[in-house]
Design a protein around this motif. Structure first.
Motif, mmCIF file in Angstrom:
data_model
loop_
_atom_site.group_PDB
_atom_site.id
_atom_site.type_symbol
_atom_site.label_atom_id
_atom_site.label_comp_id
_atom_site.label_asym_id
_atom_site.label_seq_id
_atom_site.Cartn_x
_atom_site.Cartn_y
_atom_site.Cartn_z
ATOM 1 N N GLU A 167 0.854 -1.181 0.000
ATOM 2 C CA GLU A 167 0.000 0.000 0.000
ATOM 3 C C GLU A 167 0.891 1.231 0.000
ATOM 4 N N LYS A 177 -2.880 3.850 -2.510
ATOM 5 C CA LYS A 177 -3.104 2.835 -3.530
ATOM 6 C C LYS A 177 -2.630 1.495 -3.007
ATOM 7 N N ARG A 178 -3.458 0.475 -3.204
ATOM 8 C CA ARG A 178 -3.115 -0.882 -2.804
ATOM 9 C C ARG A 178 -2.905 -1.722 -4.051
ATOM 10 N N ARG A 214 -13.385 3.523 1.745
ATOM 11 C CA ARG A 214 -12.864 2.162 1.866
ATOM 12 C C ARG A 214 -11.639 2.097 2.766
ATOM 13 N N LYS A 215 -10.788 3.096 2.695
ATOM 14 C CA LYS A 215 -9.621 3.120 3.565
ATOM 15 C C LYS A 215 -10.057 3.218 5.021
ATOM 16 N N LYS A 255 -11.649 -0.140 6.133
ATOM 17 C CA LYS A 255 -10.630 -1.179 6.307
ATOM 18 C C LYS A 255 -9.846 -0.948 7.599
ATOM 19 N N ASP A 297 -10.567 -7.282 1.460
ATOM 20 C CA ASP A 297 -10.280 -6.758 0.132
ATOM 21 C C ASP A 297 -11.426 -5.867 -0.323
ATOM 22 N N ASP A 298 -11.317 -5.359 -1.532
ATOM 23 C CA ASP A 298 -12.322 -4.423 -2.017
ATOM 24 C C ASP A 298 -13.712 -5.043 -2.085
ATOM 25 N N SER A 299 -13.784 -6.343 -2.399
ATOM 26 C CA SER A 299 -15.097 -6.971 -2.524
ATOM 27 C C SER A 299 -15.804 -7.034 -1.170
ATOM 28 N N ILE A 321 -15.302 -4.975 1.408
ATOM 29 C CA ILE A 321 -15.682 -3.612 1.788
ATOM 30 C C ILE A 321 -16.859 -3.145 0.952
ATOM 31 N N GLN A 322 -16.883 -3.523 -0.324
ATOM 32 C CA GLN A 322 -18.015 -3.153 -1.164
ATOM 33 C C GLN A 322 -19.306 -3.790 -0.650
ATOM 34 N N GLU A 350 -20.403 -1.714 2.245
ATOM 35 C CA GLU A 350 -20.990 -0.463 1.759
ATOM 36 C C GLU A 350 -22.422 -0.677 1.271
#
Length: 556
Positions: free
Chosen positions: A178, A191-192, A279-280, A283, A310-312, A314-315, A318
């Motif tokens: 990151e 950025k990751r 997202r940051k 996380k 991961d992004d999925s 966190i999504q 959300e």
């Protein structure tokens, strides 16, 4: 490519800083490294896990204008800042091994790697022919060589031997990297990326910071921004835990972070009320909860993070707790909220709702220059209530394709949190945040490679090409010299008497160093030496030999 390794539980962090290493070609350069070493049982080899070394060169930062062409820092048309990043994935050479062993085994540091003594084929210090006929001089030079060996070379070699005998090194196998850039106390870039990025061709892509404001641009260009790399890796046990994930705590953390960020922003527009850094923040909340519940397999100077966050994931969070709505719905909600604020007598909050509606309707973040003061004046409840009516959600640029979201109200959240707050089997990873290294040139001083010298003051018969006259000669007799030095390259060997370096007389070790200080590495100068001539061993002649000065790192 060096072997990759997974860090052992209960390993210890180490750092090597401000060390001047010696490359295989004989040149010096600054060396820094960091990583972990395990607590090995007695008699076993200790595993070392080196983190990749990442550095930037401020002189190579590029500024790109809105047409995609390179421009200058002072331009008002900078669209992108390109920051090149260099990566080093090599295992240590001999000189670097000494520094690592000192940091791990001795808990100390050494300034620079010292060159060995120049030796002949028999392994003895090289000498000129005249020394062999002068036992007293021979003994003095050999004593100097022994002292240098005992004080410098042997301890240095012992560190190398200890490394070779006791340590087994590999590069840490990263899950993720990151990049974080902070300017003026604000996170302006994050950025990751997969950790394998570094191991694909051994080249790291540049950082591209889009649309920087003038303040951020100048901080980065002058080297006053903070650039960090967060190295993410799992330990050798690949540990998992059954963790309880508190959704309400995550939302509260997110709202607090967003409120603090909005209240201290220094530019108007979407960045106040849009939530592009969501997202940051989420996380971070997940990681804090996991860290509190994970106690085993600790590794010093690391934090615990969710590998699964991961992004999925966190999504998914959300989508549950920050449901989507249309732009028209957000506008309608804020108009109703403005009416309620007016009824409550809160004119400031009413005005903020109406200004935000105007920005949404015209898709223009610059319509409300007083929005900073309005947001800063909001209390926490007002701010949460504002988000509950819907805000832009994304990267918050006026030309970007953003969605709109709201936060759940308390009644909606009850049933959702009951489902989310169940225990989950979570994989954990460790993270260590390290400031990126700014490449700095090594400051060199001129060198001939002389280790020590003997003062000389006596009368000699000097032949000038026509006649011989007795002259009082002041100078120094060279003691041991280093391998590959300017003296060795020009066959000016230990036992040689010299009287001048360039334009300066030398008569003791102090005047020798002072004379060298007048010149730079790479300068071509003449050294005046006094050598025997002809068959008579007592007749001498002054001779000038041109040499190119070498370089030695300046140790502060």
């Amino acid at each position: 490519m060096p072997a990759n390794g997974q860090v052992s539980p209960n390993s210890n962090k180490f750092d090597v800083e401000s060390f001047i290493a010696l490359a295989n070609n004989g040149s010096y350069y600054p060396y820094k490294t960091h990583g972990f070493y395990e607590n090995a049982p007695s008699g076993a080899r200790t595993k070392i896990f080196l983190l990749p070394i990442l550095s930037i060169d401020l002189k190579k930062i590029k500024f790109i204008d809105k047409s995609g062409k390179e421009t200058v820092q002072s331009s008002d048309n900078v669209r992108t800042i390109i920051i090149p990043v260099n990566s080093d994935l090599k295992l240590p050479n001999e000189s670097q091994k000494a520094a690592i062993t000192a940091a791990i085994g001795k808990k100390t540091s050494i300034g620079a790697f010292k060159p060995p003594i120049a030796r002949n084929a028999a392994g003895l210090p090289i000498l000129n022919n005249a020394v062999s006929t002068n036992p007293s001089l021979y003994n003095q030079i050999m004593t100097m060589a022994t002292n240098y060996e005992n004080a410098v070379i042997i301890p240095q070699q012992q560190l190398i031997n200890e490394y070779n005998n006791l340590y087994d090194a590999s590069i840490v196998s990263l899950d993720e990297l990151e990049i974080i850039i902070e300017a003026g106390g604000e996170t302006v870039y994050t950025k990751r990326m997969p950790g394998t990025t570094l191991f694909t061709g051994g080249k790291f892509n540049s950082i591209a910071l889009e649309s920087p404001n003038e303040y951020v641009k100048n901080l980065i260009a002058e080297g006053n921004a903070q650039i960090f790399f967060s190295y993410k890796f799992r330990d050798s046990k690949k540990s998992t835990i059954s963790a309880s994930m508190d959704a309400s705590r995550t939302i509260d953390h997110f709202l607090n972070e967003s409120y603090k960020s909005s209240a201290k922003q220094k530019s108007g527009g979407w960045s106040f009320l849009g939530l592009g850094s969501s997202r940051k923040s989420m996380k971070t909340s997940f990681d804090q909860q996991i860290s509190e519940q994970y106690a085993d397999n600790s590794i010093s100077n690391t934090t615990i993070e969710m590998y699964d966050a991961d992004d999925s994931m966190i999504q998914t969070f959300e989508n549950i707790f920050f449901p989507k709505l249309t732009q028209d719905q957000a506008i309608e909600n804020h108009l109703k909220a403005a009416d309620k604020a007016a009824a409550d007598g809160n004119a400031e909050l009413q005005n903020l709702h109406l200004k935000y509606v105007e920005m949404l309707q015209k898709n223009d973040p610059n319509l409300s220059p007083d929005i900073e003061a309005a947001v800063a004046a909001l209390n926490k409840n007002d701010y949460v209530g504002f988000i509950a009516n819907g805000v832009r959600w994304g990267n918050n640029k006026s030309d970007a394709a953003n969605s709109y979201r709201r936060v759940l109200n308390s009644s909606e959240m009850t049933s959702k949190t009951q489902t989310w707050n169940q225990n989950k089997t979570i994989s954990v990873q460790h993270a260590v945040i390290q400031p990126i290294i700014v490449q700095e040139p090594v400051n060199f001083v001129s060198s001939l490679g002389l280790i020590d010298a003997i003062e000389f003051n006596n009368s000699l018969a000097i032949y000038n090409g026509y006649s011989t006259n007795m002259q009082n000669i002041q100078g120094i007799i060279l003691g041991p010299i280093t391998a590959g030095s300017a003296l060795q390259k020009n066959s000016i060997l230990p036992g040689t008497l010299i009287t001048r370096i360039g334009s300066y007389d030398v008569h003791n070790p102090e005047s020798y160093l002072e004379a060298l200080n007048h010149y730079n590495p790479g300068d071509k100068i003449y050294i005046t030496k006094v050598a025997q001539v002809g068959p008579n061993p007592n007749i001498y002649q002054k001779q000038n030999v041109e040499v190119t000065l070498g370089a030695y790192p300046e140790i502060k």
